[in-house]
Design a protein around this motif. Sequence first.
Motif, short mmCIF file in Angstrom:
data_model
loop_
_atom_site.label_atom_id
_atom_site.label_comp_id
_atom_site.label_asym_id
_atom_site.label_seq_id
_atom_site.Cartn_x
_atom_site.Cartn_y
_atom_site.Cartn_z
N LEU A 1 -6.53 63.37 -20.93
CA LEU A 1 -5.65 64.38 -20.34
C LEU A 1 -5.40 64.06 -18.88
CD1 LEU A 1 -4.32 67.31 -20.35
CD2 LEU A 1 -6.57 68.12 -19.56
N ILE A 2 -4.14 64.23 -18.46
CA ILE A 2 -3.86 64.25 -17.03
C ILE A 2 -3.34 65.63 -16.68
CG2 ILE A 2 -1.55 63.24 -17.35
CD1 ILE A 2 -2.02 61.86 -14.57
N ASN A 3 -4.02 66.30 -15.76
CA ASN A 3 -3.66 67.65 -15.34
C ASN A 3 -4.37 67.94 -14.04
OD1 ASN A 3 -2.45 70.15 -15.40
ND2 ASN A 3 -3.48 70.89 -17.24
N GLY A 4 -4.09 69.10 -13.45
CA GLY A 4 -4.70 69.41 -12.17
C GLY A 4 -4.79 70.89 -11.91
N ALA A 5 -3.95 71.40 -11.01
CA ALA A 5 -4.05 72.78 -10.55
C ALA A 5 -4.11 73.81 -11.68
CB ALA A 5 -2.89 73.10 -9.61
N PRO A 6 -3.36 73.66 -12.78
CA PRO A 6 -3.48 74.67 -13.84
C PRO A 6 -4.88 74.78 -14.45
CG PRO A 6 -1.45 73.44 -14.10
CD PRO A 6 -2.25 72.73 -13.04
#
Length: 312
Positions: free
Chosen positions: A78-83
């Motif tokens: 997975l690539i994600n961040g602030a959420p």
Amino acid sequence: MLATPAFAQSSDDYPSRPIHIIVPTAAAGSIDMLARALGKHLPQTLGRPVIVENRPGAATNIGSDHVAKAPPDGYTLLINGAPLAANPWLFKKFPFKPTSDLAPVIEVGEIANVITVHPQVPAKSLPELIELVRSRPGDFNYGTTGLGSSGHLAAELLGQKTGIRLTHVTYRGNAQAATDHIAGILQVGFVNLPVALPFIKDQRIRALAVTSSKRSKMLPDVPTVAEALQLPDYESLGWFGLFAPTGTPEAIVERLHDAAQKALDDAAVSSSIRQAGAEPLGGSRQQLADRLERETRIAKQLIEFAGAANSQ
């Protein structure tokens, strides 16, 4: 802290098939562009194809939950961040716990927002905007892609630090919000730099400050919020990390980390990331774990300040 793998598995033959990087947003956004920059280079080190797959929906929850519940074998990332930091506090029923159900691999990049105004707004600086909003409460609004987005959290942090309140309008995408900002329907913007830059250059919106701790090379003449308001502790960034399901064998996570670091060190990859408006990062797995925990605490506090806890 980094999670301990739930079971041992030989990684001698890893990878033996294609690896999927899940992007929990639609194609062509910032996260998608970073994932594709990584995915193009990783096969050079890992020796197998890397497939970037978009699974948008539910404020990134659909794609993120898919990875959190995927087999912990290193083939679904997975690539994600602030959420990941904000959504657990926004949703009444959140399907997983990012800090324990995802294994940090590496920080990929971060991106600043720029605070902008429509040219009809008379403020020429951020202090002038603050005073204008104070003198006309309820007259100024801004738009973002939703509660918990980097723009929303940047606005709430500014409100917390200065006491001003802006009306938040949510949109399905950055393009629609930018269109309404240019049209003057939204007087104020908290916009990702690469989205805002073309409109700033042709003077359809005016840049007042960037939300990073340092000035942007893209807008060197625009001060930071910290500079403009003498608020040395103000910083609000969009950020992106690469994650695997918790329980993925340590050796596999380490191999993924090393391959991703090599990719981020590559001039072509870092150039692609910068073209997407982000600053490439890298670093240790623990750095990403620490960031997720820190950003989760910050998001909780700001979402509670906004009165948006458990609102979705």
